[in-house]
Enzyme design. Structure first.
Site, mmCIF file in Angstrom:
data_model
loop_
_atom_site.group_PDB
_atom_site.id
_atom_site.type_symbol
_atom_site.label_atom_id
_atom_site.label_comp_id
_atom_site.label_asym_id
_atom_site.label_seq_id
_atom_site.Cartn_x
_atom_site.Cartn_y
_atom_site.Cartn_z
ATOM 1 N N THR A 372 0.818 -1.209 0.000
ATOM 2 C CA THR A 372 0.000 0.000 0.000
ATOM 3 C C THR A 372 0.853 1.261 0.000
ATOM 4 O O THR A 372 0.453 2.282 -0.565
ATOM 5 C CB THR A 372 -0.919 0.016 1.230
ATOM 6 O OG1 THR A 372 -0.123 0.014 2.421
ATOM 7 C CG2 THR A 372 -1.837 -1.201 1.240
ATOM 8 N N ASP A 373 2.037 1.205 0.612
ATOM 9 C CA ASP A 373 2.892 2.389 0.707
ATOM 10 C C ASP A 373 3.429 2.778 -0.668
ATOM 11 O O ASP A 373 3.335 3.937 -1.084
ATOM 12 C CB ASP A 373 4.040 2.098 1.675
ATOM 13 C CG ASP A 373 4.536 3.345 2.392
ATOM 14 O OD1 ASP A 373 3.863 4.385 2.322
ATOM 15 O OD2 ASP A 373 5.595 3.265 3.037
ATOM 16 N N ASP A 374 4.019 1.818 -1.377
ATOM 17 C CA ASP A 374 4.487 2.111 -2.732
ATOM 18 C C ASP A 374 3.338 2.559 -3.617
ATOM 19 O O ASP A 374 3.480 3.484 -4.427
ATOM 20 C CB ASP A 374 5.149 0.870 -3.338
ATOM 21 C CG ASP A 374 6.597 0.745 -2.929
ATOM 22 O OD1 ASP A 374 7.456 1.280 -3.636
ATOM 23 O OD2 ASP A 374 6.864 0.133 -1.884
#
Length: 641
Positions: A372-374
């Site tokens: 989710t961060d990328d």
């Protein structure tokens, strides 16, 4: 008349010149395919384990070993130890692994570096004081009895994924490591080494076993089970574990794009009787070497590579600096990112069924584990490049799929973890093998903030955005402090939170942003720099304290600028502007002639208290992003017109 906190003409000119130099530097570092990728440096154990694995598999290369040993020598501290990060005392487990690897590679026991490393291990509790995974490496070489290590039954993989007690209760990285480890532990695999001998081991006094009393009792029961006839169940479980490992190999030959499951996967397949010519093994070995770097220091292995993350951040920073959206570098980067989109279902789908794939990984290929961060950072970069959901372009279509996927990955409490949804079954933390790093993937302020900013910029997820905002607001610790799970530490969590709240632009967050800005100002060095040691994860006295680094000063400046923007109309803005000008001046003064900056210390986090990283790109990307926002046309510190 200019206010005291307004930058002078000279300061504005110097900042703009620094931005121009940094832009030129980043453009020169773009790879022909449109991506960026800097080194991802970690500790010496990664290279030591690489040496041991090659010895175990009898894949030896004299020149490569010599280069790796040269690198290991360069990392040794004055007391003979090896640490988990610069500026941190020696670590007995890392030092033990390096000592064994150098002896296995033929370095004599009386070599000064080898002798000093052994002496450090002996003086710090001996092999008994090392983590379980260090002793697993020794057991694989026949240097430690498997009977003294926790059991990892392969039957674990037979538990349905949606049931409590399955391997999917583990975080993605722990799961990908545990399955091949179950094969090695069950077979009690030994790849005999010529050296060192068992008699050389500095054992030390036994220490209490890891894990709760309950789970140590379970471990004893599982050992008893292992001695009973299984009527084919054990054989079935080992076969399924092997199939799981093979299914999870990525297109580039890696496992999860990270070193631990990769090396265990290779050794597990060898233990199952496959030769080095087995295609899965061959691809894995060939691909692992591509994670290596060889230079004047010698050869070292990266634990991971970060091309998607680096490319998205570099693209975003360049666009913040005013690079035209039609610039060839922008077009190439956008095309490269779109090509890296994950379009197949991965492990995340076990707990999130019925959802279409989308999003991006950290590495070149990691279809099993997009994160989710990328995905949030790529969405922000594509938005900055002028793309919109469903704008009729491949980028717009990828953005739509990513926003939909992110909504499905939101935790039940509104927060966001990196790889899984609601990965919160804490029983796995009590297992006897859980003595290194994290085995769960809980939501964190930094990841949740990045998703909030992506949703704010891209739209199409208002309910999820509001739930994530509520979670983020509730994560504040004390006055303006936000924990950083994937970057060191509160300054990283604070920067992500500040920019997300400023982007959201809600009046209710003005006081919150002012508190956050004041937290940064209180910890800013007198010369304008900002530093926070990795020791802040170990001891709260180190929070906000440490040697200043360009990446962390960039985060501090981003926080201050967002706080200034988001708290307009409240008393206290002048003090934040003064701090922002000081941080900007520090960055300008620290810039190197080629337009880059460099971090001496590690500012990336793999596992708090256990594993840290130095992202080469951070030291240039974040100062550029911050300075560009200082002098940008829509920012708060424009200076005289």
């Amino acid at each position: 008349m200019r206010s005291q906190t307004e930058p002078s003409d000279e300061a504005v000119d110097a900042t703009r010149a620094a931005v121009d130099r940094a832009v030129a530097n980043l453009l020169a570092r773009q790879l022909p395919d449109g991506s960026w990728m800097g080194e991802l440096e970690s500790n010496a154990a990664i290279t030591a384990e690489y040496l041991l694995m090659r010895r175990y598999l009898e894949v030896t290369d004299t020149a490569r070993e010599a280069a790796a040993i040269r690198y290991l020598r360069s990392q040794q501290q004055a007391d003979g130890s090896y640490s988990i990060a610069p500026g941190v005392d020696g670590d007995v487990s890392v030092t033990a692994e390096v000592w064994v690897a150098m002896r296995a590679a033929g370095v004599p026991a009386d070599d000064p570096a080898v002798a000093a490393a052994r002496r450090f291990v002996a003086d710090h509790g001996g092999i008994h004081a090392t983590r379980v995974f260090t002793r697993i490496w020794l057991a694989l070489g026949g240097l430690w009895p498997w009977s003294e290590l926790p059991v990892v039954p392969p039957e674990w993989v037979l538990v349905p994924g949606h049931r409590i007690g399955s391997i999917y209760d583990l975080a993605s990285w722990a799961r990908a490591t545990t399955v091949p480890l179950a094969i090695l532990r069950t077979l009690e695999t030994v790849f005999p080494l010529a050296g060192p001998s068992r008699s050389e081991l500095p054992l030390g006094a036994p220490v209490p076993p890891v894990g709760s009393l309950t789970w140590r009792s379970v471990d004893r029961l599982v050992r008893l089970y292992g001695k009973l006839p299984k009527i084919g169940l054990r054989r079935l479980a080992l076969a399924e574990a092997e199939r799981w490992v093979v299914r999870h190999q990525e297109r580039d030959g890696s496992w999860a794009g990270i070193q631990p499951p990769w090396v265990y996967g290779l050794m597990a397949l060898r233990a199952r009787g496959h030769g080095l010519d087995y295609p899965v093994l061959r691809r894995g070995l060939e691909a692992l070497d591509t994670f290596g770097i060889e230079d004047e220091q010698g050869f070292r292995l990266q634990a991971c590579v970060s091309p998607v993350w680096d490319t998205a951040l570099a693209l975003w920073a360049l666009l913040d600096a005013g690079l035209d959206r039609d610039h060839p570098a922008v077009r190439r980067a956008v095309d490269w990112l779109v090509d890296r989109e994950v379009q197949g279902l991965g492990d995340w789908a076990v707990h999130v069924p019925g959802v279409a794939a989308g999003g991006w990984p950290f590495e070149f290929y990691n279809d099993q584990y997009p994160d989710t961060d990328d995905t949030a950072i790529v969405l922000c970069a594509l938005d900055a490049a002028g793309h919109r959901r469903d704008d009729g372009t491949p980028a717009g279509a990828a953005m739509t799929r990513a926003v939909n996927w992110l909504q499905a990955m939101q935790g039940s409490d509104g927060g966001y973890a990196a790889f899984d949804r609601d990965n919160n079954r804490h029983w796995v933390e009590r297992l006897p093998i859980s003595d290194f790093g994290e085995v769960l993937d809980p939501p964190s302020p930094d990841v949740t903030a990045h998703v909030v900013e992506a949703f704010t910029r891209c739209g199409g997820a208002e309910l999820a955005r509001r739930r994530a905002l509520a979670w983020l607001r509730a994560s504040e610790e004390g006055a303006g402090a936000y924990f950083g799970r994937w970057g060191v530490n509160y300054v990283y969590g604070g920067a992500a939170t500040a920019t997300a709240l400023a982007a959201a632009g809600e009046r209710a967050d003005r006081e919150r942003l002012l508190r956050l800005g004041r937290w940064v100002r209180r910890h800013l060095h007198d010369d304008g720099g900002f530093g926070e040691s990795v020791l802040s994860y170990h001891d709260p006295r180190h929070i906000g304290q440490g040697e200043a680094t360009p990446s962390q000063t960039g985060w501090a400046l981003l926080s201050l600028l967002a706080a200034i923007e988001g708290s307009q109309g409240l008393d206290g803005g002048d003090e934040l502007e003064g701090a922002a000008l000081a941080a900007a001046d520090w960055l300008v003064r620290q810039q190197r002639e080629d337009g880059s900056w460099s971090d001496r210390l590690f500012t990336g986090t793999g596992f708090p208290r256990a594993f840290y990283l130095r992202y080469e790109m951070y030291a240039t990307v974040f100062p550029l992003m911050a300075l560009a926002r200082v002098v940008g046309p829509d920012k708060g510190l424009k200076g005289p017109s």
